[in-house]
Design a protein around this motif. Structure first.
Motif, PDB file in Angstrom:
ATOM      1  N   ARG A  98     -28.825  57.133  82.568  1.00 25.07           N
ATOM      2  CA  ARG A  98     -28.350  55.885  81.967  1.00 25.07           C
ATOM      3  C   ARG A  98     -29.457  55.434  81.027  1.00 25.07           C
ATOM      4  NH1 ARG A  98     -26.619  51.535  85.699  1.00 25.07           N
ATOM      5  NH2 ARG A  98     -25.960  50.736  83.712  1.00 25.07           N
ATOM      6  N   PRO A  99     -29.576  56.090  79.862  1.00 22.59           N
ATOM      7  CA  PRO A  99     -30.698  55.800  78.969  1.00 22.59           C
ATOM      8  C   PRO A  99     -30.567  54.440  78.297  1.00 22.59           C
ATOM      9  CG  PRO A  99     -29.204  57.354  77.935  1.00 22.59           C
ATOM     10  CD  PRO A  99     -28.697  57.124  79.320  1.00 22.59           C
ATOM     11  N   GLY A 100     -31.719  53.941  77.885  1.00 26.70           N
ATOM     12  CA  GLY A 100     -31.741  52.679  77.169  1.00 26.70           C
ATOM     13  C   GLY A 100     -33.165  52.285  76.813  1.00 26.70           C
ATOM     14  N   VAL A 101     -33.259  51.202  76.081  1.00 27.85           N
ATOM     15  CA  VAL A 101     -34.552  50.664  75.669  1.00 27.85           C
ATOM     16  C   VAL A 101     -34.696  49.278  76.283  1.00 27.85           C
ATOM     17  CG1 VAL A 101     -35.956  49.929  73.710  1.00 27.85           C
ATOM     18  CG2 VAL A 101     -34.523  51.964  73.517  1.00 27.85           C
ATOM     19  N   ILE A 102     -35.860  49.030  76.891  1.00 27.67           N
ATOM     20  CA  ILE A 102     -36.134  47.710  77.452  1.00 27.67           C
ATOM     21  C   ILE A 102     -37.484  47.220  76.941  1.00 27.67           C
ATOM     22  CG2 ILE A 102     -34.794  48.154  79.547  1.00 27.67           C
ATOM     23  CD1 ILE A 102     -37.512  48.369  81.033  1.00 27.67           C
ATOM     24  N   GLY A 103     -37.643  45.936  76.963  1.00 29.82           N
ATOM     25  CA  GLY A 103     -38.924  45.330  76.623  1.00 29.82           C
ATOM     26  C   GLY A 103     -39.607  44.862  77.892  1.00 29.82           C
ATOM     27  N   VAL A 104     -40.879  45.175  78.016  1.00 33.94           N
ATOM     28  CA  VAL A 104     -41.659  44.774  79.181  1.00 33.94           C
ATOM     29  C   VAL A 104     -42.755  43.820  78.712  1.00 33.94           C
ATOM     30  CG1 VAL A 104     -43.132  45.571  81.070  1.00 33.94           C
ATOM     31  CG2 VAL A 104     -41.218  46.973  80.316  1.00 33.94           C
ATOM     32  N   LEU A 119     -44.062  45.401  75.315  1.00 35.94           N
ATOM     33  CA  LEU A 119     -44.060  46.844  75.103  1.00 35.94           C
ATOM     34  C   LEU A 119     -42.626  47.326  75.248  1.00 35.94           C
ATOM     35  CD1 LEU A 119     -45.636  49.540  74.797  1.00 35.94           C
ATOM     36  CD2 LEU A 119     -45.825  49.579  77.290  1.00 35.94           C
ATOM     37  N   TYR A 120     -42.137  48.021  74.234  1.00 43.40           N
ATOM     38  CA  TYR A 120     -40.771  48.538  74.262  1.00 43.40           C
ATOM     39  C   TYR A 120     -40.800  49.977  74.758  1.00 43.40           C
ATOM     40  CZ  TYR A 120     -39.736  44.361  71.673  1.00 43.40           C
ATOM     41  OH  TYR A 120     -39.624  43.045  71.310  1.00 43.40           O
ATOM     42  N   ILE A 121     -39.932  50.244  75.720  1.00 45.26           N
ATOM     43  CA  ILE A 121     -39.926  51.537  76.412  1.00 45.26           C
ATOM     44  C   ILE A 121     -38.510  52.099  76.413  1.00 45.26           C
ATOM     45  CG2 ILE A 121     -40.289  52.671  78.642  1.00 45.26           C
ATOM     46  CD1 ILE A 121     -42.286  50.400  79.245  1.00 45.26           C
ATOM     47  N   HIS A 122     -38.405  53.394  76.106  1.00 42.63           N
ATOM     48  CA  HIS A 122     -37.139  54.100  76.281  1.00 42.63           C
ATOM     49  C   HIS A 122     -37.208  54.800  77.630  1.00 42.63           C
ATOM     50  CE1 HIS A 122     -34.373  57.511  76.123  1.00 42.63           C
ATOM     51  NE2 HIS A 122     -33.623  56.704  75.392  1.00 42.63           N
ATOM     52  N   ALA A 123     -36.187  54.605  78.427  1.00 41.00           N
ATOM     53  CA  ALA A 123     -36.135  55.240  79.748  1.00 41.00           C
ATOM     54  C   ALA A 123     -34.819  56.003  79.895  1.00 41.00           C
ATOM     55  CB  ALA A 123     -36.259  54.193  80.850  1.00 41.00           C
ATOM     56  N   MET A 124     -34.880  57.150  80.548  1.00 42.11           N
ATOM     57  CA  MET A 124     -33.672  57.943  80.791  1.00 42.11           C
ATOM     58  C   MET A 124     -32.818  57.340  81.889  1.00 42.11           C
ATOM     59  SD  MET A 124     -35.063  61.881  80.604  1.00 42.11           S
ATOM     60  CE  MET A 124     -33.596  62.567  81.321  1.00 42.11           C
TER      61      MET A 124
END
Length: 157
Positions: free
Chosen positions: A87-93, A128-133
């Protein structure tokens, strides 16, 4: 830095004196030198910080290896099974890290971990923007990243 250099010089001296030039002997010499320095340099400000950071660094190494193992297994399982669980996407931390070194080390550790990739840092250096699978639960992922960030900050400050 002087404390680490002293520990390394004593470890290399140990290897030379024993005549056994192996990685295991170097690690043994490093541990032995750490114990000797701990017993002889107690109370020295340069060495006290080193003595307090070394167990944290070793704990961090084990923590990160465990995290790498879990991530590798999750990605490998997804690759070898017929159905994909991604369930990929980009989140901000949001970041607590303030210095360039803290942000860079955190971003690189995230990128090295399979299934995640650091994309960018906001202009104000607060996110910090991260792409996670695998974004099954955004808050859980943020909590894991914040735990990694906390450990990095503990080591560097």
């Amino acid at each position: 830095m002087i404390a680490f250099a002293s520990n390394l010089v004593l470890a290399i001296t140990w290897v030379v004196l024993t005549g056994t030039f192996t990685a295991v002997n170097l690690v043994a010499g490093f541990v032995l030198a750490y114990v000797v320095l701990r017993l002889t340099k107690r109370g020295s400000p340069q060495f006290d910080r080193y003595f307090s950071k070394t167990p944290k660094f070793i704990g961090f190494i084990f923590f990160f290896i465990w995290d790498l193992l879990k991530s590798n297994l999750r990605v490998a399982y997804d690759v070898i099974t017929p159905s994909h669980h991604m369930r990929p996407g980009v989140i901000g931390v949001p970041l607590d890290a303030e210095t360039d070194a803290e942000i860079t080390i955190l971003a690189n550790l995230i990128t090295v971990t399979p299934g995640t990739l650091s994309l960018d840092v906001s202009g104000d250096r607060k996110t910090l923007y991260i792409h996670a699978m695998y974004i099954d639960n955004e808050e859980e992922l943020r909590k894991d990243i914040k735990n990694l960030e906390r450990r990095v900050i503990e080591l560097l400050r």
